[in-house]
Design an enzyme around this catalytic site. Structure first.
Site, PDB file in Angstrom:
ATOM      1  N   ASN A 181      27.748  20.798 -18.956  1.00  0.00           N
ATOM      2  CA  ASN A 181      27.741  20.271 -20.304  1.00  0.00           C
ATOM      3  C   ASN A 181      26.297  20.211 -20.764  1.00  0.00           C
ATOM      4  O   ASN A 181      25.405  19.945 -19.952  1.00  0.00           O
ATOM      5  CB  ASN A 181      28.377  18.876 -20.281  1.00  0.00           C
ATOM      6  CG  ASN A 181      28.645  18.327 -21.648  1.00  0.00           C
ATOM      7  OD1 ASN A 181      27.717  17.987 -22.375  1.00  0.00           O
ATOM      8  ND2 ASN A 181      29.903  18.246 -21.994  1.00  0.00           N
ATOM      9  N   TYR A 197      23.662  17.039 -19.556  1.00  0.00           N
ATOM     10  CA  TYR A 197      23.794  17.356 -18.133  1.00  0.00           C
ATOM     11  C   TYR A 197      24.584  16.355 -17.292  1.00  0.00           C
ATOM     12  O   TYR A 197      25.426  16.778 -16.504  1.00  0.00           O
ATOM     13  CB  TYR A 197      22.414  17.603 -17.509  1.00  0.00           C
ATOM     14  CG  TYR A 197      21.747  18.835 -18.058  1.00  0.00           C
ATOM     15  CD1 TYR A 197      22.334  20.081 -17.971  1.00  0.00           C
ATOM     16  CD2 TYR A 197      20.517  18.736 -18.693  1.00  0.00           C
ATOM     17  CE1 TYR A 197      21.724  21.209 -18.494  1.00  0.00           C
ATOM     18  CE2 TYR A 197      19.889  19.860 -19.211  1.00  0.00           C
ATOM     19  CZ  TYR A 197      20.505  21.095 -19.112  1.00  0.00           C
ATOM     20  OH  TYR A 197      19.901  22.194 -19.624  1.00  0.00           O
ATOM     21  N   CYS A 235      30.926  18.660 -10.674  1.00  0.00           N
ATOM     22  CA  CYS A 235      30.887  19.670  -9.618  1.00  0.00           C
ATOM     23  C   CYS A 235      32.302  20.127  -9.274  1.00  0.00           C
ATOM     24  O   CYS A 235      33.276  19.407  -9.484  1.00  0.00           O
ATOM     25  CB  CYS A 235      30.228  19.095  -8.366  1.00  0.00           C
ATOM     26  SG  CYS A 235      28.533  18.547  -8.601  1.00  0.00           S
ATOM     27  N   GLU A 257      33.768  20.391  -6.400  1.00  0.00           N
ATOM     28  CA  GLU A 257      34.445  19.573  -5.393  1.00  0.00           C
ATOM     29  C   GLU A 257      35.122  18.361  -6.024  1.00  0.00           C
ATOM     30  O   GLU A 257      36.259  18.030  -5.691  1.00  0.00           O
ATOM     31  CB  GLU A 257      33.443  19.101  -4.328  1.00  0.00           C
ATOM     32  CG  GLU A 257      32.792  20.239  -3.562  1.00  0.00           C
ATOM     33  CD  GLU A 257      31.493  20.753  -4.182  1.00  0.00           C
ATOM     34  OE1 GLU A 257      30.670  21.296  -3.419  1.00  0.00           O
ATOM     35  OE2 GLU A 257      31.298  20.630  -5.412  1.00  0.00           O
ATOM     36  N   CYS A 274      29.224  14.372  -4.550  1.00  0.00           N
ATOM     37  CA  CYS A 274      30.508  14.913  -4.089  1.00  0.00           C
ATOM     38  C   CYS A 274      30.853  14.407  -2.691  1.00  0.00           C
ATOM     39  O   CYS A 274      32.010  14.103  -2.397  1.00  0.00           O
ATOM     40  CB  CYS A 274      30.487  16.438  -4.123  1.00  0.00           C
ATOM     41  SG  CYS A 274      30.571  17.095  -5.797  1.00  0.00           S
TER      42      CYS A 274
END
EC number: 3.5.4.5
Length: 160
Positions: free
Chosen positions: A65, A68, A73, A75, A115
């Site tokens: 986006n 940021y 992510c 995962e 993640c």
């Protein structure tokens, strides 16, 4: 004072041909998901595929986006999708593949810290380890038998 040593054991495969058949297929799904990533800013595309205990495969890819921090992510996209669609189904394995539009990625790319924490939440919730397999575009594949191998000092609900 005493010194404490923490170690992790990882398996390294030379390529996807050495993987068990179910994981090879899962990694191929991660590669396919990677190709559909939305990464116009970093030009770094990641795909993830989860194998659930019911045999379903859930995929995710990174979604960037212009603001940021608002992106996600691969995962987390995959694990949150699995949590929303199959809330009580355990995750057996996750395959991750990363590629760049700027160079060939030969190094296995593990999940980022955010993640790892998100995956740890699901591993603790299901009270069973999930295997993680990660690679670049091609070449070596690393296997962690548990998120704890990548994040040994977990912060989880027991800390609250």
């Amino acid at each position: 004072m005493k010194e404490v040593e923490i170690t992790s054991r990882l398996m390294v495969y030379d390529n996807t041909d050495e993987l068990p058949e179910t994981i090879r297929v899962l990694m191929q799904k991660a590669v396919e998901a990677r190709k559909n990533a939305y990464a116009p800013y970093s030009r770094f595309k990641v795909g993830a595929a989860l194998l659930l205990e019911n045999g379903e495969v859930v995929i995710g890819n990174n979604q960037e986006n212009a603001s940021y921090p608002s992106g996600l992510c691969a995962e987390r996209v995959a694990v949150y999708h699995a949590g929303a669609r199959y809330p009580d189904v355990k995750i057996r394995a996750m395959a991750i593949s990363a590629a760049s539009d700027n160079r060939t990625v030969l190094t296995p790319i593990p999940p980022c810290g955010a993640c790892r924490q998100s995956l740890a939440e699901y591993e603790v919730k299901q009270a069973e380890p999930m295997e993680l397999y990660f690679m670049g575009e091609t070449g070596k594949v690393v296997k962690a038998a548990s998120v704890k191998d990548l994040l040994p000092l977990l912060f989880d609900k027991s800390n609250l």
